[in-house]
Write an enzyme that holds these catalytic residues in place. Sequence first.
Site, PDB file in Angstrom:
ATOM      1  CG  HIS A 157       2.894   8.238   6.425  1.00 50.76           C
ATOM      2  ND1 HIS A 157       1.969   8.041   5.428  1.00 50.76           N
ATOM      3  CD2 HIS A 157       2.300   7.807   7.565  1.00 50.76           C
ATOM      4  CE1 HIS A 157       0.864   7.529   5.947  1.00 50.76           C
ATOM      5  NE2 HIS A 157       1.042   7.369   7.251  1.00 50.76           N
ATOM      6  CG  HIS A 204      -0.150   7.757  12.048  1.00 54.92           C
ATOM      7  ND1 HIS A 204      -1.359   8.186  11.568  1.00 54.92           N
ATOM      8  CD2 HIS A 204       0.391   6.990  11.063  1.00 54.92           C
ATOM      9  CE1 HIS A 204      -1.559   7.698  10.358  1.00 54.92           C
ATOM     10  NE2 HIS A 204      -0.506   6.968  10.016  1.00 54.92           N
ATOM     11  CE  LYS A 231      -2.955   9.476   3.958  1.00 61.44           C
ATOM     12  NZ  LYS A 231      -1.914   8.783   4.666  1.00 61.44           N
ATOM     13  CG  HIS A 266      -4.432   4.726   3.022  1.00 60.02           C
ATOM     14  ND1 HIS A 266      -3.825   4.398   4.214  1.00 60.02           N
ATOM     15  CD2 HIS A 266      -4.954   3.573   2.532  1.00 60.02           C
ATOM     16  CE1 HIS A 266      -3.984   3.096   4.438  1.00 60.02           C
ATOM     17  NE2 HIS A 266      -4.666   2.579   3.439  1.00 60.02           N
ATOM     18  CG  HIS A 286       1.389   3.714   3.641  1.00 60.62           C
ATOM     19  ND1 HIS A 286       0.451   3.583   2.657  1.00 60.62           N
ATOM     20  CD2 HIS A 286       0.781   4.390   4.641  1.00 60.62           C
ATOM     21  CE1 HIS A 286      -0.672   4.154   3.048  1.00 60.62           C
ATOM     22  NE2 HIS A 286      -0.499   4.655   4.246  1.00 60.62           N
ATOM     23  CG  ASP A 331       1.965   4.205   8.253  1.00 60.76           C
ATOM     24  OD1 ASP A 331       1.348   5.051   8.929  1.00 60.76           O
ATOM     25  OD2 ASP A 331       1.407   3.251   7.688  1.00 60.76           O
TER      26      ASP A 331
HETATM   27  C1  NCD Z   1      -2.476   4.073  10.664  1.00 63.06           C
HETATM   28  C2  NCD Z   1      -3.041   4.552  11.997  1.00 63.06           C
HETATM   29  O1  NCD Z   1      -3.075   3.765  12.939  1.00 63.06           O
HETATM   30  O2  NCD Z   1      -3.433   5.713  12.097  1.00 63.06           O
HETATM   31  N1  NCD Z   1      -2.408   2.648  10.681  1.00 63.06           N
HETATM   32  C3  NCD Z   1      -1.601   1.877   9.915  1.00 63.06           C
HETATM   33  O3  NCD Z   1      -1.743   0.663   9.960  1.00 63.06           O
HETATM   34  N2  NCD Z   1      -0.691   2.399   9.144  1.00 63.06           N
HETATM   35  C4  NCD Z   1      -3.308   4.587   9.546  1.00 63.06           C
HETATM   36  C5  NCD Z   1      -2.670   4.452   8.192  1.00 63.06           C
HETATM   37  O4  NCD Z   1      -1.696   5.121   7.879  1.00 63.06           O
HETATM   38  O5  NCD Z   1      -3.165   3.647   7.396  1.00 63.06           O
HETATM   39 ZN    ZN Z   2      -0.187   6.096   8.255  1.00 58.38          ZN
END
Ligand code: NCD
Ligand code: ZN
Length: 345
Positions: free
Chosen positions: A13, A15, A99, A136, A174, A247
């Site tokens: 996971h 970003h 997702k 999520h 998460h 995450d």
């Molecule tokens: C994530 C993001 O910033 O894209 N933020 C987070 O707090 N984890 C989005 C997510 O996975 O909830």
């Molecule tokens: Zn995330």
Amino acid sequence: MRSITIRRPDDWHLHLRDGAMLEGVIADTSRHFARAIIMPNLVPPVVTTADATAYRERIMAALPKSDRFEPLMTLYLTEDTSPDDVEAGAKSGLITAVKLYPAGATTNSHGGVRDMEKAMPVLECMAKIGLPLCVHGEVTTPEVDIFDREKVFIDTVLDPLRRRIPELKVTMEHVTTSDGIDYIRSAERNIAGSITTHHLIINRNAILVGGIKPHYYCLPVAKRESHRLALRAAATSGDRRFFLGTDSAPHVDPLKECACGCAGIYTSINTMSCLAHVFEQEGALDKLEAFASLNGPAWYGLAPNEETITLVKRDTPVSFPAKIETGAGPVTVFDPMFPLHWDVA
Ligand code: NCD
Ligand code: ZN
């Protein structure tokens, strides 16, 4: 133990964002990780197979030439997602998962699903072809306290969905509560959970005690200590249903340090050092490989990586930058609030 060698880990996971931020962060992942499931919550989101193809190309172009790294692409489920497009993307090997963001649950999720009924044709198609759904797991109902959103999601969305489509493989991403851990443990099949690095280390005090600390704010928000302990027990147990999904979610500092700061913690750069510390504290260094390198691929039906990495415990703490500079601006690095001695050699 002063040194441990494990199969090269994957991040289930992540970003990576896009543009200058993507260019600024990708090496922190590709340095240690062989693969990662790439979150589709861009602006605009990655909703079609064509979007995912183009995004994958941008990731590959940003990757340091010396690193071998495979982005595993996901699609952002909307009420208009086409089952045929999902099936074609999965069959081509491009799409690893879809997702589900309940609309409004987190960063860039306003285009997510409001009415689960509208997503049923896609979810049924995914169950048929064996494509996992990453969720999520938080409700967004205003009446529900933010610390209860995961538990209420399990009771009112996740469990009914799994009863309706038992063949659907669901990754509860998460996980932040003992309720989530217990739910996964009690299920017979078709559910697994990813756990972040930071939720193994902080509880909600990190965000709120001694002043408000925006760099510890993420979603799902960290919960009370008993939940953190349940996450630690699950992650270090070796149980195949639990694996790493960092995450890691970079936001530039001005968007975190303001009156309405973004959710997200940046951990790619020091995750492996943090995890070795946690697993050592739990007397479970021998389970680190299962959590970071074996359980995830097994769940997603992939082979574990052939390459290995070695973590070495240094006498003096390993230093990580307090922030990284990206073309988009500075991003603060997760501070575990203890010195890190484990270093990826
Ligand atoms: C994530 C993001 O910033 O894209 N933020 C987070 O707090 N984890 C989005 C997510 O996975 O909830
Ligand atoms: Zn995330």
